[in-house]
Design an enzyme around this catalytic site. Structure first.
Site, PDB file in Angstrom:
ATOM      1  N   LYS A 143      -4.397  16.135  -8.510  1.00 21.32           N
ATOM      2  CA  LYS A 143      -3.597  15.779  -9.806  1.00 21.32           C
ATOM      3  C   LYS A 143      -2.976  16.949 -10.355  1.00 21.32           C
ATOM      4  CE  LYS A 143      -4.352  11.300 -10.425  1.00 21.32           C
ATOM      5  NZ  LYS A 143      -3.226  10.468 -10.344  1.00 21.32           N
ATOM      6  N   ALA A 163      -8.078  18.302  -8.142  1.00 25.13           N
ATOM      7  CA  ALA A 163      -7.192  19.317  -7.406  1.00 25.13           C
ATOM      8  C   ALA A 163      -5.715  18.516  -6.899  1.00 25.13           C
ATOM      9  CB  ALA A 163      -7.891  19.823  -6.057  1.00 25.13           C
ATOM     10  N   TYR A 167     -10.390  14.973  -6.946  1.00 31.89           N
ATOM     11  CA  TYR A 167      -9.709  14.390  -7.594  1.00 31.89           C
ATOM     12  C   TYR A 167      -8.713  15.152  -8.537  1.00 31.89           C
ATOM     13  CZ  TYR A 167      -8.154  11.195 -11.250  1.00 31.89           C
ATOM     14  OH  TYR A 167      -7.383  10.598 -12.275  1.00 31.89           O
ATOM     15  N   ASP A 223       0.778  -1.249   0.019  1.00 34.86           N
ATOM     16  CA  ASP A 223      -0.006  -0.027   0.146  1.00 34.86           C
ATOM     17  C   ASP A 223       0.859   1.276   0.032  1.00 34.86           C
ATOM     18  OD1 ASP A 223      -1.604   2.243   0.539  1.00 34.86           O
ATOM     19  OD2 ASP A 223      -2.759   1.056   2.058  1.00 34.86           O
ATOM     20  N   ILE A 239      -9.773   7.248 -20.381  1.00 35.97           N
ATOM     21  CA  ILE A 239      -9.418   5.724 -20.531  1.00 35.97           C
ATOM     22  C   ILE A 239     -10.163   4.585 -20.133  1.00 35.97           C
ATOM     23  CG2 ILE A 239      -6.888   4.585 -20.437  1.00 35.97           C
ATOM     24  CD1 ILE A 239      -6.876   7.389 -21.832  1.00 35.97           C
ATOM     25  N   ASN A 259       2.078   6.223 -10.586  1.00 36.14           N
ATOM     26  CA  ASN A 259       0.623   6.083 -11.148  1.00 36.14           C
ATOM     27  C   ASN A 259      -0.418   5.679 -10.238  1.00 36.14           C
ATOM     28  OD1 ASN A 259      -1.376   5.121 -13.661  1.00 36.14           O
ATOM     29  ND2 ASN A 259      -0.727   3.168 -12.402  1.00 36.14           N
TER      30      ASN A 259
END
Length: 250
Positions: free
Chosen positions: A155, A153, A151, A60, A184, A87
């Site tokens: 990134k 923000a 999400y 984790d 994707i 990733n």
């Protein structure tokens, strides 16, 4: 890659499915050694199937000892580290009124703080090889997307770190780049707990907002990652490359 050329050693987080799996396999096919990091053992084993250069490493990435354990695993097995692909990530829906502190902390821990901690731990090894850090962000961070604000923000913060680290680490020869995928075809909707009807609705909306009129494939994102890490890209750093079918500029 000739027999006399040292094989690169690559760490890919979130390597059990989707973009992470495609990226791990792309580097392996190119002749590199890959440490495939993820929380679940079975998907990592599937990633490594028929790819002898991929080694699964169950971890984790938010665990306190994860960064050093990941780096140590790469160095112990291969003696070097050339590429770090940050990733691993999760997407959570909901507007500001629906957010709770647990969800906020979980998303920021995985999407932002884990890459920071791992890059910090990996820096000495990457400096030794003049390696590359690749942050996987998102093209939606460059627009307003109600319902995915947290999400986006996290990134966007990675985009900013990519540019800052590129300047900061240039003197030691470490390049830092980001790839910003659009819609994707990955299992991210299933991981969010969306039912088939909800996933279909989200995908239809995404395709409708993508000028190329389709979802991207994980392999197309992996191609961009692989080529940004190529020796021929040695003068490319600080860039955030959208792979999104022109969604961000539409």
């Amino acid at each position: 890659m000739s027999d006399s050329t040292p094989r690169r050693v690559v760490v890919v987080t979130g390597a059990g499915t989707g973009i992470g799996r495609a990226t791990a396999r792309a580097f392996s096919t190119a002749g590199d050694h890959v440490l495939a990091v993820g929380r679940r053992r079975a998907p990592l084993a599937e990633t490594a199937a028929d790819h002898s250069r991929i080694v699964p490493f169950t971890m984790d990435v938010t665990a306190a000892d994860a960064p050093q354990r990941v780096v140590d695993a790469a160095l112990t097995r291969h003696g070097r580290l050339d590429v770090l692909v940050n990733n691993a990530g999760i997407a959570g829906g909901g507007g500001l009124a629906d957010l709770d502190e647990t969800a906020v902390r979980r998303q920021l821990d995985i999407n932002l703080l884990a890459p920071v901690r791992l890059a910090h731990a990996a820096l000495p090894a990457l400096a030794a090889t003049q390696g590359v850090i690749v942050n996987i962000t998102t093209s939606i961070g460059q627009r307003g997307w109600p319902g995915s604000s947290l999400y986006a923000a996290g990134k966007v913060a990675l985009d900013s770190l990519t540019r800052s680290w590129a300047v900061e680490l240039a003197p030691c020869g470490v390049r830092v780049v980001a790839v910003a995928p659009g819609a994707i075809d990955t299992p991210i909707g299933e991981h969010q707990g969306l039912d088939p009807q909800q996933r279909a609705a989200v995908r239809a909306w995404q395709v409708g907002h993508t000028p190329l009129g389709r979802l991207g494939r994980p392999e197309e994102v992996a191609w961009a990652i692989l080529h940004l890490c190529d020796a021929n890209a040695a003068f490319v750093t600080g860039v955030v490359l959208p792979v999104d079918g022109a969604a961000v500029v539409a």
